[in-house]
Design a protein around this motif. Structure first.
Motif, PDB file in Angstrom:
ATOM      1  N   ASN A 181       5.601   4.720  -1.018  1.00  0.00           N
ATOM      2  CA  ASN A 181       4.893   3.807  -1.915  1.00  0.00           C
ATOM      3  C   ASN A 181       5.338   2.367  -1.686  1.00  0.00           C
ATOM      4  O   ASN A 181       6.417   2.116  -1.129  1.00  0.00           O
ATOM      5  CB  ASN A 181       5.187   4.177  -3.372  1.00  0.00           C
ATOM      6  N   ASN A 186       5.584  10.793   1.636  1.00  0.00           N
ATOM      7  CA  ASN A 186       4.878   9.724   0.963  1.00  0.00           C
ATOM      8  C   ASN A 186       5.774   8.500   0.849  1.00  0.00           C
ATOM      9  O   ASN A 186       6.962   8.620   0.530  1.00  0.00           O
ATOM     10  CB  ASN A 186       4.458  10.164  -0.442  1.00  0.00           C
ATOM     11  N   GLN A 188       0.830  -1.206   0.000  1.00  0.00           N
ATOM     12  CA  GLN A 188       0.000   0.000   0.000  1.00  0.00           C
ATOM     13  C   GLN A 188       0.866   1.259   0.000  1.00  0.00           C
ATOM     14  O   GLN A 188       2.083   1.219   0.118  1.00  0.00           O
ATOM     15  CB  GLN A 188      -0.919  -0.001   1.233  1.00  0.00           C
ATOM     16  N   HIS A 189       0.164   2.386  -0.098  1.00  0.00           N
ATOM     17  CA  HIS A 189       0.801   3.696  -0.096  1.00  0.00           C
ATOM     18  C   HIS A 189       0.381   4.438   1.169  1.00  0.00           C
ATOM     19  O   HIS A 189      -0.731   4.244   1.672  1.00  0.00           O
ATOM     20  CB  HIS A 189       0.337   4.459  -1.345  1.00  0.00           C
ATOM     21  N   ARG A 219      11.093   4.946  -3.256  1.00  0.00           N
ATOM     22  CA  ARG A 219       9.711   4.774  -2.783  1.00  0.00           C
ATOM     23  C   ARG A 219       9.327   5.880  -1.804  1.00  0.00           C
ATOM     24  O   ARG A 219       8.147   6.133  -1.567  1.00  0.00           O
ATOM     25  CB  ARG A 219       9.543   3.422  -2.074  1.00  0.00           C
ATOM     26  N   THR A 279       0.619   8.425   3.311  1.00  0.00           N
ATOM     27  CA  THR A 279       0.988   9.844   3.346  1.00  0.00           C
ATOM     28  C   THR A 279       0.964  10.331   4.782  1.00  0.00           C
ATOM     29  O   THR A 279      -0.047  10.187   5.471  1.00  0.00           O
ATOM     30  CB  THR A 279       0.022  10.697   2.502  1.00  0.00           C
TER      31      THR A 279
END
Lengths: 119, 116
Positions: free
Chosen positions: A79, A77, A17-18, A63, A20
């Motif tokens: 990734n 962020n 998943q990502h 990433r 933030t």
């Protein structure tokens, strides 16, 4: 006056998943830095931003990315999350130039951190 | 590259006693800053004391003082009259001077426990 604030406080994600993470610096501070602290170790430098430009980057893969907004707040962020990304993510702000009374321009002041768990 | 070493993973001291935490660092720079940060169980990183390398006088903040030995690249923290609230992880950190921004290099930390 408020110190450095970070959101969210805790976050649970799954691999791939990502995420933030957000940081608001102390009022008047234009420099923001991000650190990763794995359990049992000292914080490791990830990024440094000043005047919305990246001014330093630690030994982290692509990433990881960040940006700084016109109000000097910042986002980190990440990734394609890996289990090894589980850590406390710390944001620190620093005054550049004339600091407010009682605050050194050469000292970074930290937020409470965001605890990220990757399952 | 700058490195910071804290050789004491854990220390303990009785309330009201004095304890010294050790830190050494490696740098080729002449102008820099050194810091001690405290991280209690809440994980909030709190500045304890800072030292500017070009100042020979050791920094002092109430019960906290440092012994800065520039030639030996040593920067120890002395806590006098230890209190239960001093229980925390203590990190030694280094930052170059001159850059308008700087970045902090941290040691691995020393867990200090103050017991009654």
């Amino acid at each position: 006056d408020a110190g450095v604030t970070q959101s969210p406080t805790h976050l649970i994600k799954t691999r791939g998943q990502h995420v933030t993470l957000r940081c608001s610096p102390i009022s008047g501070h234009k420099s923001v830095s991000w650190y990763q602290q794995v359990l049992g170790q000292g914080p490791q430098f990830i990024f440094q931003y000043y005047e919305k430009e990246e001014r330093g980057r630690g030994n982290f893969p692509d990433r990881f990315s960040a940006r700084q907004f016109p109000n000097y707040s910042s986002e980190l962020n990440v990734n394609a999350l890996l289990l090894g990304d589980s850590a406390l993510y710390l944001c620190a702000s620093r005054a550049v130039g004339s600091g407010r009374m009682g605050m050194s321009t050469d000292t970074q002041y930290f937020g409470p951190g965001t605890r990220l768990t990757v399952l | 590259a700058q490195t910071v070493t804290q050789s004491q993973p854990e220390m303990s001291v009785q309330e009201a006693e004095t304890v010294t935490l050790s830190c050494t660092y490696d740098t080729s720079e002449n102008n820099y800053y050194l810091f001690w940060y405290k991280q209690p169980p809440s994980r909030q990183m709190i500045l304890v004391i800072r030292q500017e390398a070009y100042k020979q006088q050791n920094a002092t903040e109430n019960r906290f003082s440092v012994n800065f030995q520039k030639a030996a690249k040593s920067f120890s923290l002395k806590i006098s009259d230890s209190q239960l609230g001093d229980t925390a992880m203590y990190f030694c950190a280094y930052a170059d001077r001159g850059s308008t921004l700087g970045r902090l290099y941290f040691g691995r930390g020393t867990q200090l426990t103050v017991w009654p």
